[in-house]
Design an enzyme around this catalytic site. Sequence first.
Site, PDB file in Angstrom:
ATOM      1  N   GLY A  13      13.932  -9.479  25.045  1.00 48.78           N
ATOM      2  CA  GLY A  13      14.556  -9.086  23.785  1.00 48.78           C
ATOM      3  C   GLY A  13      13.596  -8.399  22.834  1.00 48.78           C
ATOM      4  O   GLY A  13      13.690  -8.536  21.621  1.00 48.78           O
ATOM      5  N   TYR A 172      25.652 -20.307  18.525  1.00 46.91           N
ATOM      6  CA  TYR A 172      24.224 -20.052  18.323  1.00 46.91           C
ATOM      7  C   TYR A 172      23.449 -21.354  18.136  1.00 46.91           C
ATOM      8  O   TYR A 172      22.430 -21.585  18.807  1.00 46.91           O
ATOM      9  CB  TYR A 172      24.038 -19.138  17.116  1.00 46.91           C
TER      10      TYR A 172
END
Length: 277
Positions: A13, A172
């Site tokens: 990422g 999340y």
Amino acid sequence: MARFAGKTVIVTGSGRHRGLGQGILQRFADEGANCVVSDIGSPKEHMGSDHIGSTAEMEEVAQELIERGGQAMTAPCDVRDPDACQAMINAVVNHFGHLDIMINNAGIGYIMKPLLETSADEWRAVIDVNLSGAFHCTKAAAHHMADRGEGGRIINIASQAAKSGFPHMVPYCSSKHGMIGLTRSAAVELAQEKITVNAVCPNHVTTGLGEKQNAYFANYKGFADVEAYLEDMRARNPSGRTGLPSDIAAACAWLASDDAAYVTGEAMNVSGGEEMH
């Protein structure tokens, strides 16, 4: 200081400008590491072009690291796919000879909505990237490190959301809480291989992703604008500010260093005193 000279680090990422992953790699490049820029490379379901690092942007991030004096390569990887994670490790080992530091930073943090409006597909999208992706990369990296016999470092980028719950962030928060369990269990198993496994838990860091969260929560909490929301956030923090990518990068660099050789299974808060448990 080149304390990571000859060491190779992957940050998943990390293929976006102004992203947390880029900030972490900049610190390692400045300290002499071989840096691997990894991101998904192309849009997928729930991961549009404004949420991912494209192949072209990854190359730009890598070039910037080279211009800072480091060595860098790109390794596109969909962390949801264990075969892709293994292929990434193989490509890095073929290029640099070995892997020393695996930093699991890939994540989806932009699906924000009430629990009762969150679909099963959205839940799976977040869990598959944030938690399963960290598992797949941890496993592939640990196999190489154990076979090599020289130990290694695995660092998971968790969150304040790994310690506390937040509204409209159920997938999340769940994924980040799970990441702490992964960190602690892997640390126990891999210690005999001289591999440490730790997590870093930042509070809010205004990256590109952070800007999306700022806009959403400023509206949700009824602030006049994003700056008013940020001012309230700074006022509530004992240190009087929000986090910076460099704060998180510094924690990762320490955990990856020889000074942290006896530190494993930890979930380190980097929050200016906002999160203390």
